[in-house]
Design a protein around this motif. Structure first.
Motif, PDB file in Angstrom:
ATOM      1  N   TRP A   3      -3.017 -61.400 -37.059  1.00  0.00           N
ATOM      2  CA  TRP A   3      -4.239 -60.630 -36.839  1.00  0.00           C
ATOM      3  C   TRP A   3      -5.018 -60.448 -38.135  1.00  0.00           C
ATOM      4  O   TRP A   3      -6.245 -60.510 -38.153  1.00  0.00           O
ATOM      5  CB  TRP A   3      -3.892 -59.275 -36.238  1.00  0.00           C
ATOM      6  N   LEU A   4      -4.309 -60.211 -39.227  1.00  0.00           N
ATOM      7  CA  LEU A   4      -4.977 -60.068 -40.516  1.00  0.00           C
ATOM      8  C   LEU A   4      -5.652 -61.376 -40.919  1.00  0.00           C
ATOM      9  O   LEU A   4      -6.772 -61.364 -41.448  1.00  0.00           O
ATOM     10  CB  LEU A   4      -3.974 -59.640 -41.586  1.00  0.00           C
ATOM     11  N   LEU A   5      -4.968 -62.479 -40.684  1.00  0.00           N
ATOM     12  CA  LEU A   5      -5.557 -63.783 -41.004  1.00  0.00           C
ATOM     13  C   LEU A   5      -6.789 -64.041 -40.144  1.00  0.00           C
ATOM     14  O   LEU A   5      -7.791 -64.588 -40.618  1.00  0.00           O
ATOM     15  CB  LEU A   5      -4.522 -64.887 -40.804  1.00  0.00           C
ATOM     16  N   ASP A   6      -6.714 -63.637 -38.881  1.00  0.00           N
ATOM     17  CA  ASP A   6      -7.869 -63.815 -37.992  1.00  0.00           C
ATOM     18  C   ASP A   6      -9.063 -63.009 -38.483  1.00  0.00           C
ATOM     19  O   ASP A   6     -10.206 -63.481 -38.425  1.00  0.00           O
ATOM     20  CB  ASP A   6      -7.509 -63.378 -36.570  1.00  0.00           C
ATOM     21  N   PHE A   7      -8.789 -61.811 -38.976  1.00  0.00           N
ATOM     22  CA  PHE A   7      -9.880 -60.936 -39.418  1.00  0.00           C
ATOM     23  C   PHE A   7     -10.459 -61.389 -40.746  1.00  0.00           C
ATOM     24  O   PHE A   7     -11.659 -61.623 -40.872  1.00  0.00           O
ATOM     25  CB  PHE A   7      -9.379 -59.491 -39.518  1.00  0.00           C
ATOM     26  N   PHE A   8      -9.604 -61.511 -41.740  1.00  0.00           N
ATOM     27  CA  PHE A   8     -10.094 -61.835 -43.076  1.00  0.00           C
ATOM     28  C   PHE A   8     -10.464 -63.313 -43.214  1.00  0.00           C
ATOM     29  O   PHE A   8     -11.214 -63.668 -44.122  1.00  0.00           O
ATOM     30  CB  PHE A   8      -9.044 -61.465 -44.129  1.00  0.00           C
ATOM     31  N   GLY A   9      -9.936 -64.143 -42.347  1.00  0.00           N
ATOM     32  CA  GLY A   9     -10.259 -65.566 -42.415  1.00  0.00           C
ATOM     33  C   GLY A   9     -11.483 -65.957 -41.625  1.00  0.00           C
ATOM     34  O   GLY A   9     -11.906 -67.121 -41.671  1.00  0.00           O
ATOM     35  N   SER A  15     -20.294 -61.698 -43.710  1.00  0.00           N
ATOM     36  CA  SER A  15     -21.747 -61.845 -43.868  1.00  0.00           C
ATOM     37  C   SER A  15     -22.469 -60.927 -42.892  1.00  0.00           C
ATOM     38  O   SER A  15     -21.878 -60.424 -41.933  1.00  0.00           O
ATOM     39  CB  SER A  15     -22.168 -63.305 -43.623  1.00  0.00           C
ATOM     40  N   GLY A  16     -23.747 -60.728 -43.154  1.00  0.00           N
ATOM     41  CA  GLY A  16     -24.567 -59.922 -42.269  1.00  0.00           C
ATOM     42  C   GLY A  16     -24.421 -58.430 -42.520  1.00  0.00           C
ATOM     43  O   GLY A  16     -23.632 -57.978 -43.350  1.00  0.00           O
ATOM     44  N   SER A  17     -25.202 -57.642 -41.754  1.00  0.00           N
ATOM     45  CA  SER A  17     -25.203 -56.190 -41.931  1.00  0.00           C
ATOM     46  C   SER A  17     -23.904 -55.541 -41.492  1.00  0.00           C
ATOM     47  O   SER A  17     -23.633 -54.395 -41.859  1.00  0.00           O
ATOM     48  CB  SER A  17     -26.371 -55.587 -41.142  1.00  0.00           C
ATOM     49  N   ILE A  20     -17.897 -57.338 -44.089  1.00  0.00           N
ATOM     50  CA  ILE A  20     -16.991 -56.540 -44.919  1.00  0.00           C
ATOM     51  C   ILE A  20     -17.664 -56.009 -46.182  1.00  0.00           C
ATOM     52  O   ILE A  20     -17.526 -54.812 -46.495  1.00  0.00           O
ATOM     53  CB  ILE A  20     -15.726 -57.357 -45.259  1.00  0.00           C
ATOM     54  N   PRO A  21     -18.394 -56.832 -46.959  1.00  0.00           N
ATOM     55  CA  PRO A  21     -19.006 -56.287 -48.183  1.00  0.00           C
ATOM     56  C   PRO A  21     -19.947 -55.120 -47.902  1.00  0.00           C
ATOM     57  O   PRO A  21     -19.938 -54.123 -48.634  1.00  0.00           O
ATOM     58  CB  PRO A  21     -19.761 -57.492 -48.752  1.00  0.00           C
ATOM     59  N   VAL A  22     -20.766 -55.210 -46.862  1.00  0.00           N
ATOM     60  CA  VAL A  22     -21.710 -54.138 -46.533  1.00  0.00           C
ATOM     61  C   VAL A  22     -20.967 -52.889 -46.093  1.00  0.00           C
ATOM     62  O   VAL A  22     -21.287 -51.765 -46.507  1.00  0.00           O
ATOM     63  CB  VAL A  22     -22.687 -54.598 -45.435  1.00  0.00           C
ATOM     64  N   ARG A  23     -19.944 -53.068 -45.243  1.00  0.00           N
ATOM     65  CA  ARG A  23     -19.183 -51.913 -44.758  1.00  0.00           C
ATOM     66  C   ARG A  23     -18.426 -51.229 -45.897  1.00  0.00           C
ATOM     67  O   ARG A  23     -18.331 -49.993 -45.931  1.00  0.00           O
ATOM     68  CB  ARG A  23     -18.208 -52.350 -43.667  1.00  0.00           C
ATOM     69  N   VAL A  24     -17.887 -51.997 -46.812  1.00  0.00           N
ATOM     70  CA  VAL A  24     -17.198 -51.402 -47.967  1.00  0.00           C
ATOM     71  C   VAL A  24     -18.180 -50.599 -48.804  1.00  0.00           C
ATOM     72  O   VAL A  24     -17.884 -49.465 -49.234  1.00  0.00           O
ATOM     73  CB  VAL A  24     -16.524 -52.494 -48.817  1.00  0.00           C
ATOM     74  N   LEU A  25     -19.363 -51.153 -49.038  1.00  0.00           N
ATOM     75  CA  LEU A  25     -20.379 -50.448 -49.827  1.00  0.00           C
ATOM     76  C   LEU A  25     -20.809 -49.155 -49.142  1.00  0.00           C
ATOM     77  O   LEU A  25     -20.950 -48.109 -49.793  1.00  0.00           O
ATOM     78  CB  LEU A  25     -21.584 -51.360 -50.050  1.00  0.00           C
ATOM     79  N   GLU A  26     -20.994 -49.202 -47.822  1.00  0.00           N
ATOM     80  CA  GLU A  26     -21.359 -47.994 -47.078  1.00  0.00           C
ATOM     81  C   GLU A  26     -20.264 -46.939 -47.196  1.00  0.00           C
ATOM     82  O   GLU A  26     -20.542 -45.748 -47.392  1.00  0.00           O
ATOM     83  CB  GLU A  26     -21.599 -48.336 -45.606  1.00  0.00           C
ATOM     84  N   HIS A  27     -19.031 -47.372 -47.071  1.00  0.00           N
ATOM     85  CA  HIS A  27     -17.890 -46.451 -47.157  1.00  0.00           C
ATOM     86  C   HIS A  27     -17.828 -45.797 -48.536  1.00  0.00           C
ATOM     87  O   HIS A  27     -17.590 -44.585 -48.656  1.00  0.00           O
ATOM     88  CB  HIS A  27     -16.595 -47.216 -46.878  1.00  0.00           C
TER      89      HIS A  27
END
Length: 223
Positions: A3-9, A15-17, A20-27
């Motif tokens: 499941w982790l591979l499915d998510f992070f891979g 990408s997009g709004s 992961i990068p956007v959600r981390v920044l919001e958090h």
């Protein structure tokens, strides 16, 4: 693990709004704003009460009252009062969560400084604020930073509640994943929150190593 591979891979999760990068920044934005507001409230109060030794009951009552508040319930209550569309329904509960450890540790740190050190500072001609800032705060700094570290970790772990009121952050992966039974997203979001909390822990450990004088650190370890 799959499941982790499915998510992070999955490239779509990076990408997009809603990536992961956007959600981390919001958090991080939610967490940092709440921590700064809590520090602006709790640090001056803790320093003042610890220095003057007046109002200790206020520290105990405020800390216990804030700890008893249910974060999610408070989020829902504030949404009902002010509506959605702002960050206050999230910031207010997070600030309430972060104030107690900062307030208590700051108060205890300043109050616990040896009387001999206080007397020596006054004997050198320092007065009031000078004694507090030049003599007491440097000695109390390990406990003050501990309170900030505890608060920061709690805030990072709890900021997922932002997703309940339609805001962003890593809670979106967890809440949306549970709603749609997208378990890779749920587990991936939880892992990201845990990693962010560990990074906060490491950051404060580094800050303490840099900010606290070696003499004070050695004294704290030998207690």
């Amino acid at each position: 693990m799959n499941w982790l591979l499915d998510f992070f891979g999955n490239p779509a999760n990076w990408s997009g709004s809603g990536g992961i990068p956007v959600r981390v920044l919001e958090h991080i934005q939610f967490s940092l704003a709440a921590l700064l507001l809590a520090a602006l409230i709790a640090l001056p109060l803790g320093l003042l009460i610890g220095h003057t030794r007046r109002g200790a009951l206020l520290v105990v009552v405020a800390a216990n009252a804030a700890r008893a508040l249910p974060t999610l319930g408070l989020v829902v209550l504030i949404v009902l009062l002010v509506g959605v569309g702002t960050t206050w329904p999230v910031l207010i509960p997070l600030v309430a969560l972060a104030v107690p450890p900062i307030l208590v540790n700051t108060y205890e740190g300043v109050r616990g400084v040896d009387e001999d050190l206080r007397d020596a500072a006054y004997g050198m001609g320092l007065r009031g604020r000078q004694v507090l800032l030049r003599a007491l705060v440097p000695v109390a700094l390990p406990l003050i930073l501990l309170g900030l570290r505890i608060a920061a970790i709690q805030v990072v772990a709890t900021a997922t509640v932002a997703a309940y009121v339609g805001l962003g952050g890593l809670g979106r992966f967890i809440i949306d994943g549970l709603a749609t039974k997208d378990y890779p997203s749920t587990i991936g979001g939880a892992v990201l929150v845990a990693v962010l909390a560990l990074l906060v822990q490491a950051g404060f450990a580094l800050l303490q190593r840099v900010a606290v004088s070696p003499g004070v650190s050695q004294r704290a370890r030998t207690r």
